[in-house]
Every structure is written in structure tokens, then in C-alpha cells.
Design a protein around this motif. Sequence first.
Motif, PDB file in Angstrom:
ATOM      1  N   ASN A 108     -21.498 -25.484   9.059  1.00 31.30           N
ATOM      2  CA  ASN A 108     -22.605 -24.534   9.123  1.00 31.30           C
ATOM      3  C   ASN A 108     -22.760 -23.831   7.771  1.00 31.30           C
TER       4      ASN A 108
ATOM      5  N   SER B 219     -22.806 -22.544  20.748  1.00 30.87           N
ATOM      6  CA  SER B 219     -21.818 -21.829  19.933  1.00 30.87           C
ATOM      7  C   SER B 219     -21.764 -20.363  20.346  1.00 30.87           C
TER       8      SER B 219
ATOM      9  N   LYS C   9     -18.006 -20.486   4.989  1.00 32.85           N
ATOM     10  CA  LYS C   9     -16.730 -20.399   5.712  1.00 32.85           C
ATOM     11  C   LYS C   9     -16.576 -21.476   6.786  1.00 32.85           C
ATOM     12  N   ASN C  10     -17.690 -22.019   7.255  1.00 32.63           N
ATOM     13  CA  ASN C  10     -17.646 -23.079   8.251  1.00 32.63           C
ATOM     14  C   ASN C  10     -18.323 -24.315   7.654  1.00 32.63           C
TER      15      ASN C  10
END
Length: 174
Positions: free
Chosen positions: A109, A55, A105-106
Motif C-alpha cells: 500500500n 482491511s 510502511k506497507n
Amino acid sequence: MEYIDIFDENNNSTGEIKEKMQAHEDGNFHRTAHIWIINDKRELLLQKRSATKKSHPNCWDISGAGHIRTGETVIEGAIRELKEELGIAVEEKDLQYIVTIKSTKNLKNMEFQYVYLLNCDKEIEEYIFEDNEVSEVKYVHFQELEKMVEERAEGLLIHEEEYKRLFDFIRENY
């Protein structure tokens, strides 16, 4: 393989343990440590993620950060990550706690990010990249970094709430 503990949306342990990639795939909450290094010139250390990272390869990011492994405390994980990523040994007393951020937000994750600040006046060439996760580091004055965040500088990973809390903490304490 790296195993991590799973937490509920209130940061309580569920007792479940998963392989890190599976926890991400399943959208499980887990804990991370984010350690910002600041020197006496009020410069923050940024690390450039290696080209081999899955990432955000080749992006500038937090001085040192990583997942907290199963059975590890957040502090133990923070100390381990600094040693692995930057080759520096610290103790718990060296780390100043800033905040814990619930990051949602993810959906792949979901994290409770424990954010710390470490005073360190090492020169750039004194940092050692032991695990090939970091390709280089640089110091940036916190006000310059603040401007880079506002301008969404290319190649800089943006952590909105974390940056705000970090800059506020520096202004109040440095």
C-alpha cells in the motif's frame, strides 16, 4: 472494479493505470485523499470502518478517505469520498490542505496521502452512510484523540506522521 493511476516514487504519473487491488499487490505508488472533519468545539470526527471492509474492519479511522480514481483529481476524489462515505456535499473551497505524506510502511500500500481538514458542525445523526463502508461515527476532542494515539488505543488505526501534522495544524490554526 476500481481503476487508479500509478505514480513513481517522486509522485510523477507513470501513465500506467491498474485495478486497485492489482496496484496494491504489485506495490505501486498511487494517490489517496484523507479528509479530517473538525467542528467548532475542536472535535474531530472518527469513522468506524464496517465489519465487511477487507482491511481493518471495525476499526476507528480518518473521517473520510479513499483512493483517487483514474482521471480524477485529488480534490474530486476527496469530494466524492465524503459524499459516498458520509453523505455530505462539499466544494473545493471548503477543504483546507494540510500536507502530502509519502507512505511506504506497507509494501502492498504505497501511497501519496493528501491530507485535508474540513470545518463541519453537523450532528452525528446527520451523517449518512451511503456505501456501507462506515458503520458509525463519533466526535473526539483533538487532544483526547492525541492521547488515544499516544496510548495506541485498541481499535484505533494509527497514522503516525499524519496525526502529528494534523495536531500541529490544529494547534496553529484553531
